[in-house]
Design a protein around this motif. Sequence first.
Motif, PDB file in Angstrom:
ATOM      1  N   LYS A  91       0.851  -1.188   0.000  1.00 59.77           N
ATOM      2  CA  LYS A  91       0.000   0.000   0.000  1.00 59.77           C
ATOM      3  C   LYS A  91       0.886   1.238   0.000  1.00 59.77           C
ATOM      4  N   LEU A  92       0.675   2.103  -0.979  1.00 57.02           N
ATOM      5  CA  LEU A  92       1.458   3.331  -1.087  1.00 57.02           C
ATOM      6  C   LEU A  92       0.540   4.528  -0.954  1.00 57.02           C
ATOM      7  N   LYS A  93       0.972   5.524  -0.211  1.00 54.18           N
ATOM      8  CA  LYS A  93       0.212   6.759  -0.073  1.00 54.18           C
ATOM      9  C   LYS A  93       1.173   7.929   0.030  1.00 54.18           C
ATOM     10  N   SER A  94       0.701   9.115  -0.280  1.00 52.58           N
ATOM     11  CA  SER A  94       1.503  10.334  -0.139  1.00 52.58           C
ATOM     12  C   SER A  94       1.187  10.986   1.193  1.00 52.58           C
ATOM     13  N   LEU A  95       2.229  11.343   1.950  1.00 50.07           N
ATOM     14  CA  LEU A  95       2.075  11.974   3.256  1.00 50.07           C
ATOM     15  C   LEU A  95       2.715  13.356   3.255  1.00 50.07           C
ATOM     16  N   PHE A  96       2.330  14.166   4.214  1.00 51.46           N
ATOM     17  CA  PHE A  96       2.951  15.468   4.435  1.00 51.46           C
ATOM     18  C   PHE A  96       2.886  16.338   3.177  1.00 51.46           C
ATOM     19  N   ALA A  97       1.686  16.530   2.697  1.00 48.98           N
ATOM     20  CA  ALA A  97       1.477  17.278   1.455  1.00 48.98           C
ATOM     21  C   ALA A  97       1.884  18.743   1.605  1.00 48.98           C
ATOM     22  N   THR A  98       2.461  19.304   0.554  1.00 46.13           N
ATOM     23  CA  THR A  98       2.766  20.727   0.458  1.00 46.13           C
ATOM     24  C   THR A  98       1.774  21.336  -0.514  1.00 46.13           C
ATOM     25  N   ARG A  99       0.912  22.196  -0.018  1.00 50.47           N
ATOM     26  CA  ARG A  99      -0.160  22.753  -0.837  1.00 50.47           C
ATOM     27  C   ARG A  99       0.281  24.054  -1.504  1.00 50.47           C
ATOM     28  N   LEU A 100      -0.188  24.261  -2.734  1.00 46.96           N
ATOM     29  CA  LEU A 100       0.056  25.497  -3.480  1.00 46.96           C
ATOM     30  C   LEU A 100      -1.278  25.975  -4.033  1.00 46.96           C
ATOM     31  N   TYR A 101      -1.589  27.233  -3.787  1.00 45.82           N
ATOM     32  CA  TYR A 101      -2.855  27.849  -4.225  1.00 45.82           C
ATOM     33  C   TYR A 101      -2.563  28.717  -5.435  1.00 45.82           C
TER      34      TYR A 101
ATOM     35  N   TRP B 269       1.357  30.118  -0.713  1.00 46.37           N
ATOM     36  CA  TRP B 269       2.005  28.944  -0.149  1.00 46.37           C
ATOM     37  C   TRP B 269       2.278  29.207   1.325  1.00 46.37           C
ATOM     38  N   GLU B 270       2.539  28.136   2.069  1.00 43.47           N
ATOM     39  CA  GLU B 270       2.900  28.315   3.473  1.00 43.47           C
ATOM     40  C   GLU B 270       4.293  28.924   3.550  1.00 43.47           C
ATOM     41  N   SER B 271       4.483  29.838   4.488  1.00 49.66           N
ATOM     42  CA  SER B 271       5.654  30.712   4.485  1.00 49.66           C
ATOM     43  C   SER B 271       6.979  29.989   4.709  1.00 49.66           C
ATOM     44  N   TRP B 272       6.936  28.764   5.214  1.00 50.79           N
ATOM     45  CA  TRP B 272       8.176  28.020   5.421  1.00 50.79           C
ATOM     46  C   TRP B 272       8.710  27.407   4.127  1.00 50.79           C
ATOM     47  N   LEU B 273       7.952  27.467   3.037  1.00 50.05           N
ATOM     48  CA  LEU B 273       8.354  26.838   1.786  1.00 50.05           C
ATOM     49  C   LEU B 273       9.406  27.693   1.081  1.00 50.05           C
TER      50      LEU B 273
END
Length: 206
Positions: free
Chosen positions: A3-13, A179-183
């Motif tokens: 089973k594979l899944k993506s974790l800790f997503a980085t979102r971009l608007y 984006w979140e400011s830490w990116l």
Amino acid sequence: MPKLKSLFATRLYHAPLSEHGPAIDPDELANSCYSIAQDDDAGQDWCEEHGYPGYTSYASLTDLPWRFPIFADVVKSLDAHVAAFAEDLEFDLGDKELKLEDIWINILPEGGVHGSHIHPHSVISGTTYVAMPEGTSALKLEDPRLPFMMAAPIRKTGVREELKTFHSVPTEVGDVLLWESWLRHEVPMNMAEEDRISVSFNYAWG
């Protein structure tokens, strides 16, 4: 079967600025940016002292929405976009809001670059695009895990989007990116002969 899944997503608007708030005339906004740059002696001096190519009001002006009504309209639109992004991120803001902390102009001439950096004291950062001449550079985002990949091999050519180490975001005049400011992000060298103009901003919590 594994089973594979993506974790800790980085979102971009990514959306048109006009999707929320008043309509913004890009030519009027560009002319306002140039007018402010021409009159901002402190900002010009800062850019010269720090070797910053072109012009930024980041270190000199804190009242753009007061100086020019069009920037007040921009902020009204940004407030709505940031609220939508915060909803997508499922932030629990409690009884506090995400509020505009800084907003500044960037005029990047041919050959100008803006090196890799983060915005450590904010929650959401972003840019709206005022002038994007053909051939100019797109915003480049960096995988936030990169410093920890000490012994990882490089990715294959044509790697899936979510596995890229760097991602360039093509944009058009009137777009807004959040984006979140830490990116970590940067603007590679502007290869166009004309100026690349953007308005960047930070939102803080509380």
